[in-house]
Design an enzyme around this catalytic site. Structure first.
Site, PDB file in Angstrom:
ATOM      1  N   LYS A 196       0.858  -1.176   0.000  1.00 27.99           N
ATOM      2  CA  LYS A 196       0.000   0.000   0.000  1.00 27.99           C
ATOM      3  C   LYS A 196       0.894   1.226   0.000  1.00 27.99           C
ATOM      4  CE  LYS A 196      -3.581   2.520   2.382  1.00 27.99           C
ATOM      5  NZ  LYS A 196      -4.711   2.481   3.287  1.00 27.99           N
ATOM      6  N   LYS A 249      -2.090  -1.576  -3.952  1.00 28.28           N
ATOM      7  CA  LYS A 249      -2.959  -0.399  -3.925  1.00 28.28           C
ATOM      8  C   LYS A 249      -2.121   0.851  -4.033  1.00 28.28           C
ATOM      9  CE  LYS A 249      -6.031   1.877  -0.688  1.00 28.28           C
ATOM     10  NZ  LYS A 249      -6.432   1.951   0.690  1.00 28.28           N
TER      11      LYS A 249
HETATM   12  C1  PBG Z   1      -7.059   3.907   5.256  1.00 26.02           C
HETATM   13  C2  PBG Z   1      -7.542   3.610   3.893  1.00 26.02           C
HETATM   14  C3  PBG Z   1      -7.410   4.464   2.804  1.00 26.02           C
HETATM   15  C4  PBG Z   1      -7.996   3.834   1.725  1.00 26.02           C
HETATM   16  C5  PBG Z   1      -8.456   2.607   2.161  1.00 26.02           C
HETATM   17  N1  PBG Z   1      -8.167   2.482   3.498  1.00 26.02           N
HETATM   18  C6  PBG Z   1      -6.869   5.832   2.735  1.00 26.02           C
HETATM   19  C7  PBG Z   1      -5.592   6.114   3.372  1.00 26.02           C
HETATM   20  O1  PBG Z   1      -4.716   5.253   3.520  1.00 26.02           O
HETATM   21  O2  PBG Z   1      -5.435   7.257   3.758  1.00 26.02           O
HETATM   22  C8  PBG Z   1      -8.075   4.429   0.357  1.00 26.02           C
HETATM   23  C9  PBG Z   1      -9.054   3.839  -0.579  1.00 26.02           C
HETATM   24  C10 PBG Z   1      -9.347   4.667  -1.774  1.00 26.02           C
HETATM   25  O3  PBG Z   1      -8.745   5.733  -2.027  1.00 26.02           O
HETATM   26  O4  PBG Z   1     -10.252   4.267  -2.526  1.00 26.02           O
HETATM   27  N2  PBG Z   1      -6.823   2.856   6.110  1.00 26.02           N
END
Ligand code: PBG
Length: 324
Positions: A196, A249
C-alpha cells in the site's frame, strides 16, 4: 518471421480474437467497496466520487442485493464514524455493537453467501485521522497492532469472512493471525494490503470517510511510491505471517508491482482501484473526453493481464453489467 508470421491473422475478427484471448474478466473477479453510515433510509453522495454513495445499513442491503443480482460475491466494507466517537486509540472500533459489527452481522444474516471483507485500520476512528495510535507526533507500531488484532477479533466474532488490514503497521498480519487462531477463528482469512503506497490518489476516499490525517502525512508507514523491490519484502513478511491474499494499492499506476508480486508468490493477488482512479475516469467521461465503458473494461483487463485475480473497484456493478 514475416511473411510466414502474420500476426494480424489472429486479429481478423472477434471470433478468432476471442478464441485466442489470454485473459477474461467476469463478475467472479470483482470485489465491491462499500461505505456505511449511521441512520435510517438515508444515502449521501460522496462529493468527490460522483454517483458513489454512503448508505445507512437498511439501504446498504438494497445495494448489496443489486450487486449480487449482477453476480458480485464479495464486498469490502468501510464505516464512517461520527466525530464525537473518535479518539487517539480508536476505542469505538472495538465496540461490539459498533456500526462495523452491526453491519457485518446484518450482511451475513441477509446474504450468507456474500463474502464480507472488513477494513481493519484506525484512521476512520482516530481523532488524528492516522492509521495508528499517535504519541509525540509519531505513529506507534506495536501498540497499534494490539488494537488491530482486537478489532479483527471483534469482526470475526460477528461473522466476517476475511479481515482486510489497510494500515501498513509492521507485524500486523502476525498479530491478527495469532489472535484469530487463539480464539478459534482459524477459518477467518486475511487479505493483506501488502503493498500500500503513500498515494495522493486516496484523496476522495478520505473525503468519503472524513478521515484525512489531521497532521503530517502517511509516509512513515505507507510505502514510498519510488520503490518496487520493497513490495516483495513486504510480501515475504505477509506470507510468513499468514496472509491469504496479497493486495496492491492503488491499481493502474502500480501494474508493475502486481506483476512482480505475482511472479514472486503463488498466493492470489488483489488490486484496489482506488477513489482517485474512480474520480479520474468518472470526470473524464462526464466531460465527454473518453468512452467510459470501453476505458473501464480496458483497465480491468490491464489488472488481469498484470496478474491480479481479485479486483476491488468502485465500478464493480458497472463492470459486472458490462461483462454479463
Ligand atoms: C485507510 C484507507 C485508505 C484507503 C483505504 N483504506 C486511505 C488512506 O490510507 O489514507 C483508500 C481507498 C481509496 O482511495 O479508494 N486505512
Amino acid at each position: 518471421m514475416y511473411p510466414f508470421q502474420r500476426n494480424r491473422r489472429l486479429r481478423t475478427n472477434e471470433s478468432i480474437r476471442s478464441l485466442v484471448r489470454e485473459n477474461h474478466v467476469s463478475a467472479d473477479d470483482l470485489m465491491m467497496p462499500l461505505f456505511i453510515m449511521e441512520g435510517e433510509n438515508t444515502q449521501e453522495e460522496i462529493s468527490s466520487m460522483p454517483d458513489y454513495f454512503r448508505f445507512s445499513l437498511d439501504l446498504l442491503m438494497d445495494e448489496i442485493e443489486k450487486a449480487t443480482k449482477l453476480g458480485i460475491k464479495a464486498v469490502n466494507i468501510y464505516c464512517k464514524v461520527d466525530a464525537d466517537k473518535k479518539d487517539n486509540e480508536g476505542t469505538e472500533a472495538l465496540n461490539p455493537n459498533g456500526l462495523m459489527q452491526r453491519s457485518i452481522r446484518k450482511i451475513k444474516e441477509n446474504f450468507p453467501d456474500v463474502l464480507v471483507f472488513t477494513d481493519v485500520a484506525l484512521d476512520p476512528y482516530s481523532s488524528f485521522g492516522h492509521d495508528g495510535v499517535v504519541e509525540d507526533g509519531k505513529i506507534l507500531n506495536d501498540k497499534t497492532n494490539e488494537i488491530l488484532a482486537q478489532m479483527a477479533l471483534s469482526h470475526a466474532e460477528v461473522g466476517a469472512d476475511f479481515i482486510a488490514p489497510s494500515d501498513m503497521m509492521d507485524g500486523r498480519i502476525l498479530a491478527i493471525r495469532e489472535t484469530l487462531e487463539n480464539n478459534g477463528f482459524s477459518d477467518v482469512g486475511i487479505m493483506s494490503y501488502t503493498a500500500k503506497y503513500a498515494s495522493s490518489f486516496y484523496g476522495p476516499f478520505r473525503n468519503a470517510l472524513d478521515s484525512a490525517p489531521g497532521f503530517g502525512d502517511k509516509k512513515t508507514y505507507q510505502m514510498d511510491f519510488a520503490n518496487a523491490d520493497e513490495a516483495l519484502h513486504e510480501a515475504e513478511n505477509d506470507i510468513l505471517e499468514g496472509a491469504d491474499i496479497l493486495m496492491v494499492k492503488p491499481g493502474l499506476a502500480y501494474l508493475d508491482v502486481i506483476y512482480r508480486l505475482k511472479e514472486y508468490s503463488k498466493l492470489p493477488i488483489a488490486v484496489y482501484q482506488v477513489s482517485g482512479e474512480y474520480a479520474m475516469l468518472k470526470s473524464a467521461a462526464a466531460n465527454g473526453f473518453l468512452d467510459f465503458e470501453k476505458c473501464l473494461l480496458e483497465q480491468m483487463f490491464a489488472f488481469k493481464r498484470a496478474g491480479a485475480s481479485v479486483i476491488n473497484t468502485y465500478f464493480a456493478k458497472e463492470v459486472a453489467a458490462l461483462v454479463q
